[in-house]
Design an enzyme around this catalytic site. Structure first.
Site, mmCIF file in Angstrom:
data_model
loop_
_atom_site.group_PDB
_atom_site.id
_atom_site.type_symbol
_atom_site.label_atom_id
_atom_site.label_comp_id
_atom_site.label_asym_id
_atom_site.label_seq_id
_atom_site.Cartn_x
_atom_site.Cartn_y
_atom_site.Cartn_z
ATOM 1 N N HIS A 66 -5.318 -2.605 -7.352
ATOM 2 C CA HIS A 66 -4.100 -2.325 -6.584
ATOM 3 C C HIS A 66 -4.341 -2.568 -5.100
ATOM 4 O O HIS A 66 -5.473 -2.600 -4.633
ATOM 5 C CB HIS A 66 -3.669 -0.873 -6.798
ATOM 6 C CG HIS A 66 -4.683 0.103 -6.299
ATOM 7 N ND1 HIS A 66 -5.686 0.598 -7.099
ATOM 8 C CD2 HIS A 66 -4.877 0.642 -5.071
ATOM 9 C CE1 HIS A 66 -6.447 1.398 -6.381
ATOM 10 N NE2 HIS A 66 -5.983 1.456 -5.140
ATOM 11 N N THR A 68 -3.400 -0.641 -1.815
ATOM 12 C CA THR A 68 -2.851 0.622 -1.295
ATOM 13 C C THR A 68 -1.957 0.339 -0.091
ATOM 14 O O THR A 68 -2.326 -0.435 0.797
ATOM 15 C CB THR A 68 -4.003 1.546 -0.834
ATOM 16 O OG1 THR A 68 -4.900 1.746 -1.929
ATOM 17 C CG2 THR A 68 -3.495 2.892 -0.343
ATOM 18 N N HIS A 150 -5.484 -5.126 1.346
ATOM 19 C CA HIS A 150 -6.568 -5.643 0.506
ATOM 20 C C HIS A 150 -6.502 -5.030 -0.884
ATOM 21 O O HIS A 150 -5.790 -4.044 -1.103
ATOM 22 C CB HIS A 150 -7.916 -5.261 1.134
ATOM 23 C CG HIS A 150 -8.156 -3.790 1.034
ATOM 24 N ND1 HIS A 150 -7.569 -2.890 1.899
ATOM 25 C CD2 HIS A 150 -8.853 -3.055 0.140
ATOM 26 C CE1 HIS A 150 -7.919 -1.663 1.549
ATOM 27 N NE2 HIS A 150 -8.690 -1.732 0.477
ATOM 28 N N THR A 152 -9.395 -3.599 -3.545
ATOM 29 C CA THR A 152 -10.817 -3.318 -3.764
ATOM 30 C C THR A 152 -11.225 -3.836 -5.138
ATOM 31 O O THR A 152 -10.598 -3.498 -6.144
ATOM 32 C CB THR A 152 -11.099 -1.800 -3.685
ATOM 33 O OG1 THR A 152 -10.756 -1.333 -2.383
ATOM 34 C CG2 THR A 152 -12.565 -1.484 -3.957
HETATM 35 P P1 2AM Z 1 -8.711 1.217 -1.475
HETATM 36 O O1 2AM Z 1 -7.264 1.056 -1.133
HETATM 37 O O2 2AM Z 1 -9.595 0.470 -0.571
HETATM 38 O O3 2AM Z 1 -9.022 0.860 -2.884
HETATM 39 C C1 2AM Z 1 -7.521 6.299 -3.953
HETATM 40 O O4 2AM Z 1 -8.645 6.822 -3.354
HETATM 41 C C2 2AM Z 1 -7.100 4.990 -3.298
HETATM 42 O O5 2AM Z 1 -6.676 5.211 -1.954
HETATM 43 C C3 2AM Z 1 -8.199 3.984 -3.247
HETATM 44 O O6 2AM Z 1 -7.663 2.808 -3.740
HETATM 45 C C4 2AM Z 1 -8.625 3.938 -1.792
HETATM 46 O O7 2AM Z 1 -9.107 2.752 -1.244
HETATM 47 C C5 2AM Z 1 -7.443 4.472 -1.048
HETATM 48 N N1 2AM Z 1 -7.872 5.367 0.032
HETATM 49 C C6 2AM Z 1 -8.684 6.447 -0.068
HETATM 50 N N2 2AM Z 1 -8.800 7.082 1.121
HETATM 51 C C7 2AM Z 1 -8.059 6.385 2.006
HETATM 52 C C8 2AM Z 1 -7.770 6.510 3.398
HETATM 53 N N3 2AM Z 1 -8.272 7.509 4.115
HETATM 54 N N4 2AM Z 1 -6.976 5.597 3.972
HETATM 55 C C9 2AM Z 1 -6.461 4.572 3.256
HETATM 56 N N5 2AM Z 1 -6.690 4.393 1.941
HETATM 57 C C10 2AM Z 1 -7.465 5.274 1.316
#
Ligand code: 2AM
Length: 215
Positions: A66, A68, A150, A152
């Site tokens: 996904h 985010t 992005h 992951t």
């Molecule tokens: P990602 O988007 O790089 O994969 C659940 O933890 C999701 O939220 C993950 O997909 C994670 O990273 C994202 N995430 C976790 N903490 C975050 C933060 N402080 N800011 C933005 N995205 C975050």
């Protein structure tokens, strides 16, 4: 507590449909194999310094791919409620978008795909996503909106996925460098300290549903 507070998700984002997940995983895997091959002949440019294991094993894979948009932490994150209440968020919730994956990158911590958002997709992007990273990545706040977008694809042992977007920003604030080689997938650049980016010859179109995730 209000019901709407209790109901805020862990995060909002675009969730890749199964065919797009399969295609991106496969392209990602081809990239790691090509990079492993290239590094064997390149001096002083190791991602996993001192570790002779293939990159595919070095990065622990993620199950559901996904991109985010807003990390809400069930309402605890700053601006979570405001984001969830944006009219665009409810209007577009459940809609499928074509995301353009424009590059793949690896660092000693993370493996990810860069997403280039269109103006229509940027309405779902939080205005402070890049500024919020300024303390970890100086200069990030001055990058264009959406620079942090992005997917992951994997993290090294003990690394949290939030690091992937920060690693992408860290590469983007650096001055542009010349490609070190042209691979079948596109041109490969090296940014020092184990940081590599492959700009795809043809951006990959990934169908993804805008939705939210609750653990
Ligand atoms: P990602 O988007 O790089 O994969 C659940 O933890 C999701 O939220 C993950 O997909 C994670 O990273 C994202 N995430 C976790 N903490 C975050 C933060 N402080 N800011 C933005 N995205 C975050």
């Amino acid at each position: 507590r209000q019901l709407d507070e209790v109901c805020l998700p862990l995060f909002f984002g675009w969730f890749l449909l199964t065919p797009a997940q399969d295609q991106l995983r496969s392209t990602g895997s081809d990239f790691l194999t090509a990079l492993d091959g290239f590094k064997k002949n390149a001096v002083g440019s190791s991602v996993n310094e001192g570790q002779e294991i293939p990159l595919e094993q070095y990065f622990k894979g993620k199950r559901s791919l996904h991109c985010t948009t807003k990390f809400c932490d069930y309402g605890k994150a700053e601006g979570a409620k405001e984001y969830a209440e944006k009219p665009e968020v409810s209007e577009l919730y459940g809609s499928v978008f074509d995301l353009a994956v424009s590059a793949l990158f690896v660092t000693p911590r993370t493996f990810g795909a860069r997403v280039s958002l269109t103006d229509e997709q940027l309405v779902l992007w939080p205005a402070d996503a890049e500024k919020e990273a300024e303390s970890s990545v100086p200069g990030a706040g001055s990058l264009p909106l959406g620079s942090r977008a992005h997917i992951t694809l994997g993290c090294a042992d003990g690394v949290e996925p939030v690091q992937t977007g920060l690693d992408l920003l860290e590469i983007l604030v650096l001055p542009e460098v010349e490609p070190v080689t042209d691979l079948e997938l596109g041109s490969l650049r090296f940014y020092g300290e184990g940081r590599w980016m492959l700009e795809l010859k043809e951006p990959m179109c990934a169908a993804a549903c805008f939705s939210s995730f609750y653990k």
